[in-house]
Scaffold this active site. Structure first.
Site, PDB file in Angstrom:
ATOM      1  N   ASN A  65       1.141  -0.946   0.224  1.00 52.27           N
ATOM      2  CA  ASN A  65      -0.550   0.288  -0.145  1.00 52.27           C
ATOM      3  C   ASN A  65       1.229   1.250  -0.174  1.00 52.27           C
ATOM      4  O   ASN A  65       1.841   1.192   0.692  1.00 52.27           O
ATOM      5  CB  ASN A  65      -0.543  -0.103   1.023  1.00 52.27           C
ATOM      6  CG  ASN A  65      -1.758   1.472   1.264  1.00 52.27           C
ATOM      7  OD1 ASN A  65      -1.750   2.112   0.518  1.00 52.27           O
ATOM      8  ND2 ASN A  65      -2.347   0.894   2.109  1.00 52.27           N
ATOM      9  N   ARG A  82      -3.129  -2.167  -3.422  1.00 52.83           N
ATOM     10  CA  ARG A  82      -3.485  -1.479  -2.803  1.00 52.83           C
ATOM     11  C   ARG A  82      -3.760   0.000  -4.078  1.00 52.83           C
ATOM     12  O   ARG A  82      -2.801   0.597  -4.307  1.00 52.83           O
ATOM     13  CB  ARG A  82      -3.899  -0.849  -1.674  1.00 52.83           C
ATOM     14  CG  ARG A  82      -5.384   0.546  -1.083  1.00 52.83           C
ATOM     15  CD  ARG A  82      -5.166   1.265  -0.381  1.00 52.83           C
ATOM     16  NE  ARG A  82      -5.949   2.008   0.015  1.00 52.83           N
ATOM     17  CZ  ARG A  82      -6.378   2.270   0.357  1.00 52.83           C
ATOM     18  NH1 ARG A  82      -5.307   3.644   0.864  1.00 52.83           N
ATOM     19  NH2 ARG A  82      -7.680   3.365   0.208  1.00 52.83           N
ATOM     20  N   HIS A  96     -13.171   2.572   0.441  1.00 51.48           N
ATOM     21  CA  HIS A  96     -13.039   1.549   1.812  1.00 51.48           C
ATOM     22  C   HIS A  96     -13.754   0.401   0.958  1.00 51.48           C
ATOM     23  O   HIS A  96     -14.502  -0.475   1.304  1.00 51.48           O
ATOM     24  CB  HIS A  96     -13.901   1.943   2.562  1.00 51.48           C
ATOM     25  CG  HIS A  96     -13.363   2.804   3.438  1.00 51.48           C
ATOM     26  ND1 HIS A  96     -14.232   4.058   4.002  1.00 51.48           N
ATOM     27  CD2 HIS A  96     -12.248   3.296   4.096  1.00 51.48           C
ATOM     28  CE1 HIS A  96     -13.286   4.875   4.981  1.00 51.48           C
ATOM     29  NE2 HIS A  96     -12.478   4.563   4.442  1.00 51.48           N
ATOM     30  N   HIS A 156     -18.147   1.803   8.269  1.00 48.86           N
ATOM     31  CA  HIS A 156     -17.099   1.323   8.286  1.00 48.86           C
ATOM     32  C   HIS A 156     -16.093   2.794   8.894  1.00 48.86           C
ATOM     33  O   HIS A 156     -16.507   3.628   8.724  1.00 48.86           O
ATOM     34  CB  HIS A 156     -15.909   1.539   7.034  1.00 48.86           C
ATOM     35  CG  HIS A 156     -15.011   1.473   6.813  1.00 48.86           C
ATOM     36  ND1 HIS A 156     -13.982   0.067   7.404  1.00 48.86           N
ATOM     37  CD2 HIS A 156     -13.255   2.187   7.106  1.00 48.86           C
ATOM     38  CE1 HIS A 156     -11.960   0.774   7.160  1.00 48.86           C
ATOM     39  NE2 HIS A 156     -12.421   1.747   7.524  1.00 48.86           N
ATOM     40  N   ASN A 170     -10.941   6.797  11.308  1.00 47.76           N
ATOM     41  CA  ASN A 170     -10.729   8.327  10.858  1.00 47.76           C
ATOM     42  C   ASN A 170     -11.431   8.654   9.758  1.00 47.76           C
ATOM     43  O   ASN A 170     -11.566   9.898   9.896  1.00 47.76           O
ATOM     44  CB  ASN A 170      -8.865   8.292  10.870  1.00 47.76           C
ATOM     45  CG  ASN A 170      -8.259   9.974  11.822  1.00 47.76           C
ATOM     46  OD1 ASN A 170      -9.889  10.599  12.066  1.00 47.76           O
ATOM     47  ND2 ASN A 170      -7.414  10.742  10.812  1.00 47.76           N
ATOM     48  N   ARG A 227     -12.393  15.646   8.153  1.00 46.87           N
ATOM     49  CA  ARG A 227     -13.644  15.331   7.282  1.00 46.87           C
ATOM     50  C   ARG A 227     -14.471  15.819   7.258  1.00 46.87           C
ATOM     51  O   ARG A 227     -15.014  15.401   8.367  1.00 46.87           O
ATOM     52  CB  ARG A 227     -13.443  14.489   5.672  1.00 46.87           C
ATOM     53  CG  ARG A 227     -11.970  14.329   5.008  1.00 46.87           C
ATOM     54  CD  ARG A 227     -11.738  13.357   4.287  1.00 46.87           C
ATOM     55  NE  ARG A 227     -10.983  12.192   4.866  1.00 46.87           N
ATOM     56  CZ  ARG A 227     -10.792  10.881   4.199  1.00 46.87           C
ATOM     57  NH1 ARG A 227     -11.459   9.954   2.899  1.00 46.87           N
ATOM     58  NH2 ARG A 227     -10.344   9.922   4.819  1.00 46.87           N
ATOM     59  N   ASP A 271      -9.717  12.415  17.025  1.00 50.08           N
ATOM     60  CA  ASP A 271      -9.717  11.092  17.855  1.00 50.08           C
ATOM     61  C   ASP A 271     -10.727  10.762  18.456  1.00 50.08           C
ATOM     62  O   ASP A 271     -11.523  11.564  19.896  1.00 50.08           O
ATOM     63  CB  ASP A 271      -8.344  10.728  18.398  1.00 50.08           C
ATOM     64  CG  ASP A 271      -8.507   9.544  18.941  1.00 50.08           C
ATOM     65  OD1 ASP A 271      -7.066   8.455  18.115  1.00 50.08           O
ATOM     66  OD2 ASP A 271      -8.849   9.057  19.434  1.00 50.08           O
ATOM     67  N   ARG A 294     -11.352   8.502  20.353  1.00 52.21           N
ATOM     68  CA  ARG A 294     -11.351   7.806  21.861  1.00 52.21           C
ATOM     69  C   ARG A 294     -10.991   9.581  23.270  1.00 52.21           C
ATOM     70  O   ARG A 294     -11.701   9.603  24.029  1.00 52.21           O
ATOM     71  CB  ARG A 294      -9.737   7.148  22.317  1.00 52.21           C
ATOM     72  CG  ARG A 294     -10.333   5.166  22.305  1.00 52.21           C
ATOM     73  CD  ARG A 294      -9.000   5.465  22.112  1.00 52.21           C
ATOM     74  NE  ARG A 294      -7.931   5.550  21.067  1.00 52.21           N
ATOM     75  CZ  ARG A 294      -7.366   5.244  20.480  1.00 52.21           C
ATOM     76  NH1 ARG A 294      -6.589   4.130  21.247  1.00 52.21           N
ATOM     77  NH2 ARG A 294      -5.951   5.269  19.163  1.00 52.21           N
ATOM     78  N   GLY A 303     -11.297   1.370  13.293  1.00 57.86           N
ATOM     79  CA  GLY A 303     -10.992   0.939  14.564  1.00 57.86           C
ATOM     80  C   GLY A 303     -12.398   2.271  15.680  1.00 57.86           C
ATOM     81  O   GLY A 303     -12.362   1.551  16.641  1.00 57.86           O
ATOM     82  N   GLY A 310     -15.986   1.598  14.595  1.00 56.14           N
ATOM     83  CA  GLY A 310     -16.629   0.208  14.593  1.00 56.14           C
ATOM     84  C   GLY A 310     -16.644  -1.309  14.852  1.00 56.14           C
ATOM     85  O   GLY A 310     -16.573  -1.568  16.112  1.00 56.14           O
ATOM     86  N   GLU A 311     -15.680  -1.034  15.515  1.00 59.87           N
ATOM     87  CA  GLU A 311     -14.659  -2.191  16.407  1.00 59.87           C
ATOM     88  C   GLU A 311     -14.230  -1.634  17.214  1.00 59.87           C
ATOM     89  O   GLU A 311     -14.512  -2.539  18.100  1.00 59.87           O
ATOM     90  CB  GLU A 311     -12.536  -2.823  15.485  1.00 59.87           C
ATOM     91  CG  GLU A 311     -13.674  -3.477  14.076  1.00 59.87           C
ATOM     92  CD  GLU A 311     -11.708  -4.097  13.569  1.00 59.87           C
ATOM     93  OE1 GLU A 311     -11.069  -3.726  13.923  1.00 59.87           O
ATOM     94  OE2 GLU A 311     -11.535  -3.207  12.226  1.00 59.87           O
ATOM     95  N   GLU A 365      -8.788  -5.363   5.594  1.00 61.99           N
ATOM     96  CA  GLU A 365      -8.012  -5.001   3.921  1.00 61.99           C
ATOM     97  C   GLU A 365      -6.932  -5.960   3.220  1.00 61.99           C
ATOM     98  O   GLU A 365      -6.921  -6.054   1.884  1.00 61.99           O
ATOM     99  CB  GLU A 365      -8.205  -3.631   3.653  1.00 61.99           C
ATOM    100  CG  GLU A 365      -9.032  -2.626   4.216  1.00 61.99           C
ATOM    101  CD  GLU A 365      -8.893  -1.501   4.749  1.00 61.99           C
ATOM    102  OE1 GLU A 365      -9.164  -1.053   5.436  1.00 61.99           O
ATOM    103  OE2 GLU A 365      -9.733  -0.088   3.642  1.00 61.99           O
TER     104      GLU A 365
END
Ligand code: AMP
Length: 401
Positions: free
Chosen positions: A7, A90, A179, A207, A210, A240, A283, A285, A333, A335-336, A388
Site C-alpha cells: 500500500n 492497493r 473503502h 466502516h 478516521n 473531514r 480522535d 477516544r 477503528g 466501529g470495532e 483489507e
C-alpha cells in the site's frame, strides 16, 4: 504461495507478507517519511518488532529496504526474494473501468494513470509502488485491487448527481465510493457468519475510522455508499466534514479571510469533522475522555453526537431503501472498538426495531468478532474486524494462480 501486499502512499510504503492460501501473516511493516532527512522502518515478524531510522530518499530505495528486510538473516522471514510468488497493490481509483481486481499489464497501468486526475493524491503514489515493485521483482505477477471496485454495482439513480448530464459525460463526475476493499471483505465475512451465500447477503456495513463510510449491500452487491466522487462526503470523519451544503463554499469564498479555494479545501478536508467541531481532537477516544470529564454540554460531546447522528441517519436511510437487512455491521477503528459510538448510533433506531445488547456491546472490543444485538432485535447488529490487506492477498492469490 508467498504474496506481498503493498500500500504505497506519497511518503510511505506499508507492506504485509502472507503465506497463501492459509492467509498466515509472515511479516508486516511500514517504511515512512520517504524523502525526509530521517526516514523510518518499522517491521514486525514472529511476534517481534524491529525499528530503525534510515535515509530513504525515494520509493525505489523504500522498496529495496523492504525486500532486504524480508530476506535479512536476523529479522527476515524468507531466504530469497524469488520466494515471493505475487504482489497485490492497493490502488485507490479504478474509475468506471474496474469492477474487480485485475492482473497488472501495460494497459492497466495506462488506465491507473488516466484516473490520476480523479485521485491526484492517491493514484500517483500507488503507480510508483507498482513500478518499483515491477523493477525489483521482474516477472512476478502483480495485481491491482481498487478501493472503488466494490461500488461499481451502484445503479445510475444512486451514483449520478443531479448536475448537467454532460459533466458526467465529459468529466466523469459521479459517485465512485471508497473503502471498497473493507466493505467487500465485510460482505464476504458476514455471509460466512450468517451461513448464507454471498449473493443472498443483505447488510449495511459501517466502516468507522478516521476516514468513515457506509455501504448498502443487497444480494452481495453494493447499491449505495456514503462517499462520493471523492472521499469527502457522507459521514463525519476525523478531520473531514462529510455532507455539507455545497453553497457554503461559495458563501465562504466571498469572505475576506478565504480568498483562495485552497483555503476552503483545507478546511473541509483537514480542519472539519470531529476536530472541527470539538476544536480539540480528531480522535474518538480523546473526545470520549474529554466528554466524560466535561459533561453532556461540552463541545467534545457535541462532536460525538453529530458523528453518531450521521451514522444513525444513513443506517435509517439504507434500511428504508433496502428490501431486507440481515445485519448492520460495524468495523474500522471506531466501529470495532468504540462501544459508545455504536450504542449512540443505534439508539435512535429503536423505533425500527434495532436493539443493542449493551453488555455484549461493551465486551466487544479490540479485534473481537461478534453479535451485539439482543435476541429480540428485528435486525441483527455485528462487529467484524476488517481485513483489507488480507482481502488484497486473497484477490492476488486468486488471480495469480
Ligand atoms: P482507523 O482510522 O480505522 O485506524 O480508526 C481510528 C479511530 O478509531 C480513532 O478515532 C480512534 O480514536 C478510534 N478508536 C480506536 N480505539 C478506540 C476505542 N477503544 N474506543 C473508541 N474509539 C477508538
Amino acid at each position: 504461495m508467498i504474496v506481498l501486499v503493498i500500500n504505497c502512499g506519497s511518503s510511505s510504503i506499508k507492506y504485509q507478507l502472507y503465506d497463501m492460501p492459509s492467509k498466515k501473516v509472515l511479516a508486516k511493516g511500514l517504511v515512512e517519511k520517504i524523502g525526509e532527512q530521517i526516514s523510518g522502518l518499522s517491521h514486525k515478524y514472529d511476534g517481534k518488532k524491529h525499528e530503525v531510522e534510515l535515509s530513504i530518499p525515494n520509493h525505489k530505495a523504500g522498496m529495496e529496504v523492504i525486500l532486504k528486510t524480508l530476506t535479512d538473516g536476523e529479522v527476515g522471514v524468507i531466504k530469497e526474494i524469488s520466494e515471493i510468488g505475487a504482489v497485490g497493490h492497493r490502488v485507490v481509483h479504478g474509475g468506471e473501468k474496474y469492477s474487480g481486481s485485475v492482473l497488472i499489464d501495460d494497459s492497466v497501468i495506462k488506465c491507473i494513470e488516466d484516473f490520476c486526475d480523479l485521485a491526484p493524491l492517491h493514484n500517483p503514489p500507488n503507480l510508483t509502488g507498482i513500478r518499483e515493485a515491477q523493477a525489483a521483482l521482474p516477472g512476478v505477477p502483480m495485481v491491482a485491487v481498487f478501493d472503488t471496485a466494490f461500488h461499481q454495482t451502484i445503479p445510475a439513480k444512486a451514483y449520478l448527481y443531479a448536475l448537467p448530464y454532460e459533466l458526467y459525460e465529459k468529466y466523469r463526475v459521479r459517485k465512485y465510493g471508497f473503502h471498497g476493499t473493507s466493505h467487500a471483505y465485510i460482505t464476504h465475512r458476514m455471509a460466512e457468519v450468517l451461513g448464507k451465500p454471498v449473493d443472498e447477503t443483505n447488510i449495511i456495513t459501517c466502516h468507522l475510522g478516521n476516514g468513515a463510510s457506509m455501504a448498502a449491500v443487497e444480494n452481495g452487491k453494493c447499491i449505495d455508499t456514503t462517499m462520493g466522487m471523492t472521499p469527502l462526503p457522507g459521514l463525519v470523519m476525523g478531520t473531514r466534514c462529510g455532507d455539507i451544503d455545497p453553497a457554503i463554499i461559495f458563501y465562504l469564498l466571498g469572505k475576506e479571510e478565504f480568498k483562495d479555494y485552497r483555503d476552503i479545501d483545507k478546511i473541509l478536508n483537514k480542519k472539519s469533522g470531529l476536530l472541527g467541531i470539538s476544536e480539540f481532537s480528531n480522535d474518538q477516544r480523546d473526545l470520549e475522555e474529554k466528554a466524560e470529564k466535561e459533561g453532556p454540554e461540552s463541545r467534545a460531546q457535541l462532536a460525538l453526537d453529530i458523528f453518531a447522528y450521521r451514522v444513525s441517519f444513513y443506517i435509517g436511510a439504507y434500511m428504508g431503501i433496502m428490501k431486507h437487512v440481515d445485519a448492520i455491521v460495524f468495523t474500522g477503528g471506531i466501529g470495532e472498538n468504540g462501544s459508545i459510538a455504536r450504542s449512540a448510533s443505534c439508539k435512535p433506531l429503536a423505533n425500527v426495531g434495532v436493539e443493542l445488547d449493551e453488555a455484549k456491546n461493551n465486551e466487544t472490543i479490540r479485534g473481537k468478532e461478534g453479535e451485539i444485538s439482543t435476541a429480540s432485535s428485528k435486525t441483527k447488529v455485528f462487529v467484524i474486524p476488517t481485513d483489507e490487506e488480507g482481502w488484497i492477498a486473497s484477490e492476488t492469490f486468486d488471480l495469480a494462480t
